[in-house]
Enzyme design. Structure first.
Site, mmCIF file in Angstrom:
data_model
loop_
_atom_site.group_PDB
_atom_site.id
_atom_site.type_symbol
_atom_site.label_atom_id
_atom_site.label_comp_id
_atom_site.label_asym_id
_atom_site.label_seq_id
_atom_site.Cartn_x
_atom_site.Cartn_y
_atom_site.Cartn_z
ATOM 1 N N LYS A 171 0.874 -1.180 0.000
ATOM 2 C CA LYS A 171 0.000 0.000 0.000
ATOM 3 C C LYS A 171 0.908 1.226 0.000
ATOM 4 O O LYS A 171 1.950 1.240 0.675
ATOM 5 C CB LYS A 171 -0.885 -0.042 1.256
ATOM 6 C CG LYS A 171 -1.909 1.087 1.350
ATOM 7 C CD LYS A 171 -2.808 0.904 2.590
ATOM 8 C CE LYS A 171 -3.878 1.994 2.682
ATOM 9 N NZ LYS A 171 -4.786 1.772 3.838
ATOM 10 N N SER A 188 -9.781 1.893 3.048
ATOM 11 C CA SER A 188 -8.866 2.670 2.220
ATOM 12 C C SER A 188 -7.853 1.815 1.454
ATOM 13 O O SER A 188 -7.265 2.307 0.499
ATOM 14 C CB SER A 188 -8.121 3.671 3.101
ATOM 15 O OG SER A 188 -7.248 2.984 3.979
ATOM 16 N N SER A 241 -10.053 -0.521 7.196
ATOM 17 C CA SER A 241 -9.445 -0.326 5.878
ATOM 18 C C SER A 241 -8.756 -1.549 5.270
ATOM 19 O O SER A 241 -8.361 -1.513 4.109
ATOM 20 C CB SER A 241 -8.445 0.822 5.928
ATOM 21 O OG SER A 241 -9.139 2.044 5.930
#
Lengths: 477, 485
Positions: free
Chosen positions: B76, B151, B175
């Site tokens: 990420k 997210s 997330s």
């Protein structure tokens, strides 16, 4: 109307740790800009603070020395505001749970009385960087070397009643932090500075007047001048029907006045909240005991002991005990030579003069305590006179460590042989017959003249006591 | 090759069936082929990945390789990577290259895993749909008109499309688990403090925790083992030994006590999603588990408390992005205030600005007690609910998300509806507990996730419970149509 001044001081002492409070970067002063700022100090994304344990120990030490409360748990909080030299956009400080609370300190007033000043709290925090407004033609440069340097902010109760007390309190804290070896006390480099909260009220009124805060005073003289100016300004204002505005003021040392920096309305809302990157600081009994054992004898205790043990006057004892390194130096010389008074005089006299001239700390002094001890011994055993000792002190300062070898090589050994002194005196008297007559006619003031001549003839080496004695005998003959 | 487990890939690498360079190139090719559609990568690090793969091949040849050596992965874009742009999904960091690796990045690099690139995400991890990214929305491989969740939307979409075997993510309020649920993946958020936060760009420091999105519990176990551990650079990381999660995967579940919080099966939960979740829980009964109803009475307070605490911390954490030292700076600033206002005004997107405003307000003098302090008290109540529940049960189960993947744009104008996407996941972060989501079925061709919540440091147990289910079910094996060749 009679007015009473109320003062509280917030002292910032930079802790003498090797690395910063939340990063491994060096705290050394004077490096090229931005060479001592690591990713944490620059507040790059994703970095995290790690508390320097040494800074905690130092704060604990201070708390114990003040006989304060060192709570088992204290908490770091973020003080949020934007400024270019504050990289995180917040300062990590302590808010409602500081590491030290409720201490006190006794100061000596000019009339010799003792007054107790409350220390509300002392908390750990990180310093900001520096904004450099010169050299950049309309721009501002940022130097983050200082960013993250550990500070102990020491907050007094509003117990101080005039500028002199403020200075006495500040000096005492200054001596204490150096004693504890937790701050180098260097005010020129900003290692020790203070903010003064000043207000006035009609004498007898209980309620405080509106206060102003004077920021960043970095010398004792500035503290005194700034407070005196501010007190006068506030009284003038009130007596002419005006009002004091709560605000932050700056002291202009060139003009000797304070001026407004920002008002209460412009003040930041710091939005304090516990810093989620750091755990609460736990202080165990074990740590307290461990730190307690490292506490040195404190200045007040030392002063008392110097009076009782070495027979120093209150004044000399105060002066010598104010600095731990000087006190330790003194104690070595006094014990080694057995002449405490002489040791004190030498240290406060020639030694201090040399140190001051070169702006040097006693820890770097080229004349060791051992060397000064021998020098004093050579005076007391009459090998040399005090005058000769003073004359050769610069040689010792310049690096000569062997007092006896110096005396020997310069041929300075005191002349104590009565015959030799008598011969010198006879010659002086023979060369100055008119003065001899005047003396014998009653002008005894000439004694000094004769002594001077004899000493000159002996190149200072004749024992002054013997010279006096023999002169008197021969002149009266 | 694209649907192999990490163990299978490892075996193929060790047997010489495939080299790490070939495997890495294979996934890089898939990224080239498919990512135009789903937009899951912000940065692809082809050259670097192939160089690491070549290095991995050497260690394999020299017999010095570990279980993960040579298996490519992706991070990420919230984890700082030395020399490779780290954007956090924001224009603010569009030009930012960190001079250091996050601890997570360092550990997986040390494990010999080539990094394929950096994955798209909601800006500064603030969002539940991956629509707030400066680099554009990520699309759900199961239906490209729908969101992948957020997210960690890029992480979820890339693994779902099999553009990478596995990916890291972070979870502040759901997330990892919510996008795993919406993309049909297995995702785990460990106990707060189990994985170092060093080098992971902070959103809400007291809630942020790194974890994994992968195909299966077994894959997640393998990666998580390599990520956990105390880090002296993170004061909130926990001093605790690393664990071997894979060795306990096959423990039988006889006598397992599953708690079903009644609050997780009421209002707000899509009926069809609820049925899928219940069916999955029934499977556990076959495995010997016992199911009891429990109550987490303060569940309804979790979202409001979270939307005070997380914005409060973010308002402070994001103050460093001021245009002074790095990141976005506006053109021709007139003075300091102008530079601050325009750099932050132009550098941050609207969701980030919303949260900074909420947080600033919540911490302001006069409001602190009513908001921040009260939210902290609620946080204690919520932790207490869980503490009591775990006195009765071994694991708590329920839905991960109240709905399946929603349409792109569907909730962008209704922040409250968007915030309710995390209604079942947020409490876990407030309590600091470990949580998982595993694929448990489909509704209308879209994946549904089952959430597993464990007691503190029960990651091994959670992975075991998830793995046992995956021995019976094959939802985790399914690959969205269009990504299967």
């Amino acid at each position: 109307m009679a007015w009473e001044t109320v003062i509280g001081l917030e002292i910032h002492a930079q802790l003498a740790t090797k690395s910063k409070i939340f990063s491994g970067a060096s705290t050394a002063y004077g490096a090229e800009p931005n060479t001592q700022a690591c990713a944490v100090d620059l507040a790059l994304p994703g970095v995290l603070p790690v508390l320097n344990k040494e800074a905690v120990r130092m704060a604990v030490k201070f708390g114990l020395a003040l006989d304060a409360i060192v709570p088992s748990r204290s908490v770091f909080a973020r003080k949020n505001y934007f400024y270019p030299d504050l990289p995180q956009g917040y300062q990590i400080s302590q808010f409602d749970l500081p590491i030290v609370a409720n201490g006190h300190l006794d100061i000596t007033l000019e009339n010799g009385d003792t007054k107790r000043i409350g220390v509300t709290r002392a908390h750990l925090e990180q310093d900001a960087g520096k904004s450099l407004h010169e050299d950049f033609h309309g721009l501002t440069g940022i130097d983050l070397n200082r960013a993250g340097t550990p500070l102990l902010e020491i907050v007094s109760e509003p117990d101080i009643r005039n500028a002199k007390e403020a200075v006495a309190y500040m000096k005492k804290i200054h001596a204490l932090v150096q004693y504890l070896h937790i701050c180098d006390g260097n005010m020129a480099e900003g290692s020790f500075r203070c903010d003064a909260n000043v207000s006035v009220r009609p004498l007898g009124q209980e309620e405080f007047g509106t206060r102003t805060e004077i920021k960043n005073l970095n010398s004792f003289r500035f503290v005194e001048r700034a407070i005196n100016y501010e007190v006068e300004r506030q009284i003038d204002l009130l007596e002419s029907g005006g009002e004091v505005v709560q605000e932050t003021r700056l002291f202009d040392s060139d003009k000797g006045e304070t001026r407004s920096m920002r008002s209460k309305e412009e003040a930041n809302d710091y939005r304090y909240f516990p810093c989620p990157d750091l755990l609460p600081v736990e202080i165990t009994e074990e740590l307290l005991n461990e730190v307690r054992e490292t506490l040195p004898e404190l200045p007040d205790a030392k002063r008392q002991r110097f009076i009782s043990e070495f027979g120093l006057s209150e004044k000399d004892a105060s002066e010598i005990s104010a600095n731990r390194d000087i006190a330790e130096y003194f104690e070595q010389v006094a014990t080694g030579s057995g002449e405490a008074k002489m040791a004190a005089n030498w240290i406060m006299g020639d030694l201090s003069a040399h140190l001051n001239k070169e702006d040097m700390a006693i820890s770097n002094c080229p004349v060791s305590a051992q060397t000064l001890t021998v020098l004093i011994q050579r005076i007391t055993d009459k090998t040399i006179s005090g005058k000769i000792a003073k004359d050769i002190f610069p040689d010792l300062w310049a690096g000569e460590a062997d007092v006896d070898a110096l005396i020997e090589s310069k041929g300075l050994k005191q002349i104590t042989d009565t015959g030799a002194i008598e011969a010198m005196i006879a010659e002086v008297l023979a060369q100055n017959p008119s003065q001899v007559e005047e003396f014998r006619a009653g002008k005894e003031k000439l004694m000094g003249f004769f002594v001077g001549q004899v000493m000159k003839a002996s190149k200072g080496k004749a024992n002054p006591g013997q010279v006096n004695e023999i002169l008197r005998k021969l002149l009266k003959a | 090759m694209y649907n192999k487990s990490l163990n299978e890939l490892s075996a193929a690498l060790h047997s010489g069936e495939v080299s790490s360079v070939e495997l890495t190139q294979y996934f890089l090719d898939r990224i080239k082929r498919y990512d135009g559609e789903i937009n899951s990568f912000i940065t692809v690090t082809e050259e670097q990945a192939l160089a690491s793969a070549a290095k991995a091949d050497k260690s394999i040849a020299a017999g010095q390789a570990g279980k993960l050596t040579g298996i490519p992965m992706a991070h990420k874009d919230i984890f700082c990577t030395d020399g490779v742009k780290t954007t956090c999904g924001s224009r603010m960091l569009d030009n930012f290259i960190a001079p250091y690796n996050a601890t997570v990045v360092e550990k997986l690099e040390d494990a010999g895993m080539p990094m394929l690139g950096k994955l798209n995400m909601d800006e500064f991890a603030m969002g539940s749909s991956n629509e707030t990214s400066f680099y554009g929305a990520v699309k759900n491989p199961w239906d490209s008109t729908r969101v992948p969740g957020g997210s960690s939307g890029g992480s979820a979409a890339s693994v779902a499309a099999r553009l990478t075997p596995i990916a890291t993510g972070t979870d502040t309020g759901g997330s990892i688990r919510q996008p795993a649920s919406l993309c049909g993946l297995t995702g785990i958020k460990p106990t707060y403090g189990r994985v170092s936060r060093w080098g992971m760009i902070a959103f809400a420091s007291s809630l942020d925790q790194a974890g994994v999105l992968g195909r299966s519990a077994e894959d997640c176990a393998l990666l998580l083992e390599a990520m956990v551990g105390f880090d002296e650079k993170d004061s909130t990381s926990v001093e605790r030994d690393t664990e071997d999660y894979t060795s306990t995967l096959s423990k039988p579940l006889d006598g397992l006590k599953i708690g079903l919080p009644k609050e997780y099966f009421g209002e707000g939960l899509d009926a069809e999603v609820g049925k899928v979740v219940e069916a999955a829980i029934d499977e556990y009964k076959k495995l010997g588990a016992e199911v009891v109803e429990i109550s987490l009475p303060n569940t309804h307070l979790a979202v409001p408390a979270y939307y005070v605490i997380a914005p409060a911390e973010c308002s402070s954490n994001l103050s460093r992005f001021d245009g002074v030292r790095y990141g976005y700076r506006c053109e021709d600033p007139q003075d300091l205030t102008d530079m601050y206002m325009r750099s932050r005004g132009e550098g941050f997107g609207s969701e980030v600005k919303n949260r900074i405003m909420i947080g600033t307000y919540a911490l302001s003098a006069g409001y602190y007690d009513a908001y921040y302090l009260k939210a902290q008290k609620v946080r204690h109540l919520i932790s207490d609910d869980f503490r009591q529940a775990f006195e009765q049960v071994d694991v708590i189960m329920g839905p991960t998300s109240p709905v399946t993947a929603f349409k792109i744009g569907e909730k962008t104008d209704d922040p409250v509806a968007m915030y309710l996407s995390d209604i079942f996941t947020i409490a876990v972060n407030l309590a600091g507990l470990p949580g998982m989501s595993i694929p448990a079925g489909m509704v209308g061709g879209l994946p549904v996730g089952l959430q597993l919540i464990g007691n503190y440091f029960a990651e091994g147990r959670l992975l075991n419970i998830a793995h046992q289910y995956q021995q019976l079910a094959d939802w985790h094996q399914q690959v969205p149509a269009g990504y299967t060749d």
